[in-house]
Design an enzyme around this catalytic site. Structure first.
Site, PDB file in Angstrom:
ATOM      1  CD  GLU A 211     -32.901  44.946 -16.684  1.00 55.13           C
ATOM      2  OE1 GLU A 211     -33.608  45.640 -15.562  1.00 55.13           O
ATOM      3  OE2 GLU A 211     -32.908  46.225 -17.370  1.00 55.13           O
TER       4      GLU A 211
ATOM      5  NE  ARG B 113     -37.137  46.446  -5.150  1.00 50.41           N
ATOM      6  CZ  ARG B 113     -35.598  46.184  -5.782  1.00 50.41           C
ATOM      7  NH1 ARG B 113     -34.475  46.511  -4.318  1.00 50.41           N
ATOM      8  NH2 ARG B 113     -35.310  46.141  -6.466  1.00 50.41           N
TER       9      ARG B 113
END
Ligand code: AMP
Length: 177
Positions: free
Chosen positions: A99, A62
């Protein structure tokens, strides 16, 4: 610069994706809204046109979407940082914690020049681990990272501490999940 929309309204929040407990900030809502996408690129140009950059580096996948129009607008090279195994040439690589999980990224050795001043772009900055690993692969090639940019920042995950002393800029921050 057109700003007759709210960036927050076009970023979808998807609970428990890709894992339970993660609130996923989905930037595809920006890309299907031409005003929102133009706003993001215009803001990035405004933030960085004064900086003496030699190149942009973008994080798969992205990050590519936002970095490519910026590189074209600023007239600087675009270096792609990709997931392990995608680049055909000799690479510098770095393993890091996400994460949610682990990953390894690479950059073509031939794409990085010693002394080059580089801004690294991603869509979202969470823990900062991905950008730190990107800095590592570029520094293996002797480049200097001047800044980090994310459309979205999650500062409550303390990315600034991980990325210090390099400055970090974002267009919108979310402070709690
Ligand atoms: P980090 O290395 O923790 O800063 O994670 C940043 C990378 O993981 C970026 O490439 C993001 O696209 C993706 N990412 C991490 N957390 C999220 C989230 N909550 N929503 C959307 N993307 C995320």
């Amino acid at each position: 610069m057109s700003n007759d929309f709210s960036l927050d309204e076009v970023i979808r929040k998807v609970p428990d994706f890709p894992k339970p407990g993660i609130l996923f900030y989905d930037i595809t809502g920006i890309l299907v809204n031409p005003k929102a996408f133009k706003y993001c690129i215009d803001m990035m140009v405004k933030l960085y046109k004064g900086l003496e950059l030699d190149a942009l580096a973008a994080i798969e996948s992205r990050g590519f979407v936002f970095a490519a129009p910026l590189a074209e607008r600023l007239g600087v090279p675009l270096i792609l940082i990709r997931k392990k195994g995608k680049l055909p040439g000799d690479t510098y690589s770095c393993k890091y914690a996400l994460e949610y999980g682990f990953a390894e990224i690479e950059v073509h050795k031939a794409d990085v020049q010693r002394g080059q001043k580089i801004l690294i772009i991603d869509d979202l900055i969470a823990t900062g681990g991905t950008l730190k690993a990107a800095q590592n692969v570029l520094e293996q090639g002797g480049a200097n990272v001047l800044g980090f940019f994310g459309i979205v920042g999650l500062p409550f995950l303390n990315y600034q501490k991980v990325l210090d002393p390099v400055p970090v800029k974002t267009l919108i921050d979310y402070n709690a999940e």
